[in-house]
Each structure stands twice: as structure tokens, then as C-alpha cells.
Design a protein around this motif. Structure first.
Motif, mmCIF file in Angstrom:
data_model
loop_
_atom_site.group_PDB
_atom_site.id
_atom_site.type_symbol
_atom_site.label_atom_id
_atom_site.label_comp_id
_atom_site.label_asym_id
_atom_site.label_seq_id
_atom_site.Cartn_x
_atom_site.Cartn_y
_atom_site.Cartn_z
ATOM 1 N N ALA A 179 0.808 -1.216 0.000
ATOM 2 C CA ALA A 179 0.000 0.000 0.000
ATOM 3 C C ALA A 179 0.849 1.277 0.000
ATOM 4 N N LEU A 180 2.156 1.137 0.238
ATOM 5 C CA LEU A 180 3.024 2.317 0.249
ATOM 6 C C LEU A 180 3.091 2.954 -1.136
ATOM 7 N N PRO A 181 3.196 4.294 -1.196
ATOM 8 C CA PRO A 181 3.458 4.931 -2.492
ATOM 9 C C PRO A 181 4.785 4.390 -3.051
ATOM 10 N N GLU A 182 4.904 4.353 -4.356
ATOM 11 C CA GLU A 182 6.065 3.730 -4.975
ATOM 12 C C GLU A 182 7.382 4.311 -4.470
ATOM 13 N N GLY A 183 7.441 5.618 -4.287
ATOM 14 C CA GLY A 183 8.671 6.266 -3.800
ATOM 15 C C GLY A 183 9.056 5.784 -2.410
ATOM 16 N N GLU A 184 8.048 5.659 -1.536
ATOM 17 C CA GLU A 184 8.326 5.185 -0.182
ATOM 18 C C GLU A 184 8.766 3.724 -0.177
ATOM 19 N N ALA A 185 8.137 2.921 -1.033
ATOM 20 C CA ALA A 185 8.515 1.506 -1.124
ATOM 21 C C ALA A 185 9.953 1.370 -1.613
ATOM 22 N N GLU A 186 10.334 2.179 -2.592
ATOM 23 C CA GLU A 186 11.700 2.156 -3.101
ATOM 24 C C GLU A 186 12.689 2.616 -2.033
ATOM 25 N N ALA A 187 12.321 3.664 -1.267
ATOM 26 C CA ALA A 187 13.192 4.163 -0.197
ATOM 27 C C ALA A 187 13.372 3.097 0.888
ATOM 28 N N PHE A 188 12.279 2.386 1.188
ATOM 29 C CA PHE A 188 12.331 1.310 2.191
ATOM 30 C C PHE A 188 13.291 0.216 1.744
ATOM 31 N N ALA A 189 13.152 -0.199 0.497
ATOM 32 C CA ALA A 189 14.032 -1.243 -0.052
ATOM 33 C C ALA A 189 15.480 -0.760 -0.099
ATOM 34 N N GLU A 190 15.699 0.489 -0.485
ATOM 35 C CA GLU A 190 17.052 1.036 -0.561
ATOM 36 C C GLU A 190 17.688 1.147 0.817
ATOM 37 N N THR A 191 16.875 1.455 1.843
ATOM 38 C CA THR A 191 17.386 1.533 3.213
ATOM 39 C C THR A 191 17.915 0.178 3.667
ATOM 40 N N ILE A 192 17.200 -0.884 3.331
ATOM 41 C CA ILE A 192 17.649 -2.243 3.665
ATOM 42 C C ILE A 192 18.967 -2.545 2.956
ATOM 43 N N LEU A 193 19.033 -2.240 1.667
ATOM 44 C CA LEU A 193 20.246 -2.511 0.893
ATOM 45 C C LEU A 193 21.431 -1.688 1.399
ATOM 46 N N GLU A 194 21.179 -0.420 1.730
ATOM 47 C CA GLU A 194 22.247 0.455 2.218
ATOM 48 C C GLU A 194 22.792 -0.041 3.555
ATOM 49 N N ALA A 195 21.886 -0.490 4.442
ATOM 50 C CA ALA A 195 22.318 -1.036 5.725
ATOM 51 C C ALA A 195 23.177 -2.281 5.507
ATOM 52 N N ARG A 196 22.765 -3.132 4.572
ATOM 53 C CA ARG A 196 23.543 -4.349 4.274
ATOM 54 C C ARG A 196 24.936 -3.989 3.743
ATOM 55 N N ARG A 197 25.005 -2.905 2.934
ATOM 56 C CA ARG A 197 26.286 -2.505 2.345
ATOM 57 C C ARG A 197 27.211 -1.838 3.361
ATOM 58 N N SER A 198 26.663 -1.011 4.240
ATOM 59 C CA SER A 198 27.522 -0.162 5.075
ATOM 60 C C SER A 198 27.765 -0.667 6.491
ATOM 61 N N VAL A 199 26.876 -1.486 7.039
ATOM 62 C CA VAL A 199 27.045 -1.940 8.417
ATOM 63 C C VAL A 199 27.941 -3.177 8.446
ATOM 64 N N HIS A 200 28.930 -3.134 9.323
ATOM 65 C CA HIS A 200 29.874 -4.245 9.480
ATOM 66 C C HIS A 200 30.249 -4.343 10.952
ATOM 67 N N THR A 201 31.077 -5.308 11.292
ATOM 68 C CA THR A 201 31.465 -5.449 12.696
ATOM 69 C C THR A 201 32.704 -4.607 12.991
ATOM 70 N N CYS A 202 32.713 -4.059 14.190
ATOM 71 C CA CYS A 202 33.853 -3.282 14.666
ATOM 72 C C CYS A 202 35.045 -4.236 14.798
ATOM 73 N N PRO A 203 36.219 -3.866 14.296
ATOM 74 C CA PRO A 203 37.365 -4.767 14.382
ATOM 75 C C PRO A 203 37.860 -4.998 15.817
ATOM 76 N N ILE A 204 37.438 -4.158 16.749
ATOM 77 C CA ILE A 204 37.876 -4.303 18.137
ATOM 78 C C ILE A 204 36.885 -5.141 18.945
ATOM 79 N N CYS A 205 35.617 -4.711 18.999
ATOM 80 C CA CYS A 205 34.643 -5.348 19.893
ATOM 81 C C CYS A 205 33.624 -6.229 19.181
ATOM 82 N N GLN A 206 33.606 -6.210 17.876
ATOM 83 C CA GLN A 206 32.679 -7.003 17.065
ATOM 84 C C GLN A 206 31.238 -6.478 17.089
ATOM 85 N N ASN A 207 31.018 -5.284 17.663
ATOM 86 C CA ASN A 207 29.687 -4.683 17.621
ATOM 87 C C ASN A 207 29.429 -4.166 16.202
#
Length: 199
Positions: A35-63
Motif C-alpha cells: 500500500a506504500l506509495p512507490e517512492g516510499e517503497a523504493e526508499a524502504f528497499a534502498e534503506t535495507i540494501l544500504e544497511a547491508r552494504r555499510s554496516v559491518h562489525t567493529c574490528p575491536i569489539c565485534q559490535n
């Protein structure tokens, strides 16, 4: 025979595969996303992809972090002589909410579970031992869940750290604030009695 189109059923299946999401909740989420407008649906999907690309574990504590080093490890005000060991990154957020802890963390990304074929090499125990072996650590606080796997993991790590002459402690167990003794289970009462302290 399904009453929904195949692509919609696939969307429901994807949501249902998430932890804590049952089939009905997955269906509600799928309807909401559709039911989301197409722009919001695309932003939602892009947010998931961006998080997958940019979030990693800290080399010190693994957080989890999206920087070179996480915010806790890069904070010069934190006490690096105390490491609080947690099973998952979400546990760090829980402890930080208390605003009582000023040390650093180590995230295991799981607990030992022979039944699920999770052994010491499957979680971040080696990285913790390496940090402790480097020196300057005086105390390791085991903050894994108070269940069989959490206790097993805590005891295993305590044995591994014994040669390093570091104090290994466990979070206290007890009766939750605001609860009644009448409704407290036997195991919690037993641990509360064992962990009692002088007033």
C-alpha cells in the motif's frame, strides 16, 4: 491453491522468515508495504540494501558499526580495563540504556549450543581471548542470558581466560524490580538467594 499472486506470497514468506514474525503478521506487513506509495517503497528497499552494504562489525569489539571503529570503542572516556561480553549486538543497546556501565564491550554473535551445532569457532571467542591476552584488561563481565546456553558460554570463556589472571564476573540474577515474590519462579528465587548482599 493460494488466493494471492505468487509475488505477493513470496513477499509474505520473506516477512515470515524474520524472527518473531508469524504468518498473520507477515501478511499484515506485506499488505502495508504493497500500500506504500512507490517512492516510499523504493526508499524502504534502498534503506535495507544500504544497511547491508555499510554496516559491518567493529574490528575491536565485534559490535555493529558503519564507521571504521564503533562509537563505544572510539570514545576516549570509556574504561578499557573492563569488557562486558554479550551474545548479540542488541544486548549492547540494552546495557547502554541503563547509563550505568562505562566500560567497553565484546559481542560474541551467538552462544555455544551443541544441539544447534554452534561451537567455539562459530562465535567470536577467539577475538575476545586475543583482546584479553594483549593486556590492560582487569575484568571481564559475562552478560550472556541466564539460560543453559548463556551459562555454558560464560563458563567456557571463564575457563579460557583463567591463565590471563583477569577477574571474570557474571551479571547478578534476581527478582525484577516491581515484581512480587508470589509470582517468581523457583530458579529465580534460588539465584536471588545465592546472590544476596549485605545492606
Amino acid at each position: 491453491m493460494s488466493t494471492f499472486p505468487a509475488s505477493f506470497e513470496t513477499l509474505i514468506d520473506r516477512f515470515a522468515s524474520l524472527p518473531g514474525i508469524g504468518r498473520k503478521s507477515a501478511q499484515r506487513l506485506a499488505f502495508h508495504v504493497l500500500a506504500l506509495p512507490e517512492g516510499e517503497a523504493e526508499a524502504f528497499a534502498e534503506t535495507i540494501l544500504e544497511a547491508r552494504r555499510s554496516v559491518h562489525t567493529c574490528p575491536i569489539c565485534q559490535n555493529l558499526t558503519d564507521a571504521e571503529v564503533c562509537g563505544v570503542c572510539s570514545d576516549s572516556r570509556r574504561d578499557r580495563s573492563v569488557i562486558c561480553v554479550v551474545a548479540e549486538a542488541r544486548d549492547v543497546a540494552s546495557l547502554e540504556r541503563s547509563r550505568e556501565y562505562s566500560g567497553v564491550y565484546h559481542v560474541l554473535h551467538g552462544v555455544l549450543s551443541p544441539m544447534s551445532h554452534v561451537g567455539p569457532d562459530d562465535i567470536r571467542i577467539a577475538e575476545l581471548v586475543k583482546r584479553v591476552a594483549a593486556g590492560d584488561v582487569q575484568e571481564v563481565i559475562m552478560a550472556t542470558n541466564p539460560d543453559t546456553q548463556g551459562d555454558t558460554t560464560a563458563l567456557y570463556i571463564a575457563r579460557l581466560l583463567k591463565p590471563f589472571d583477569v577477574k571474570v564476573t557474571r551479571l547478578a540474577y534476581g527478582i525484577p524490580v516491581g515484581s512480587n515474590l508470589e509470582f517468581t519462579d523457583d530458579a529465580t528465587l534460588m539465584r536471588a538467594l545465592e546472590g544476596r548482599r549485605e545492606l
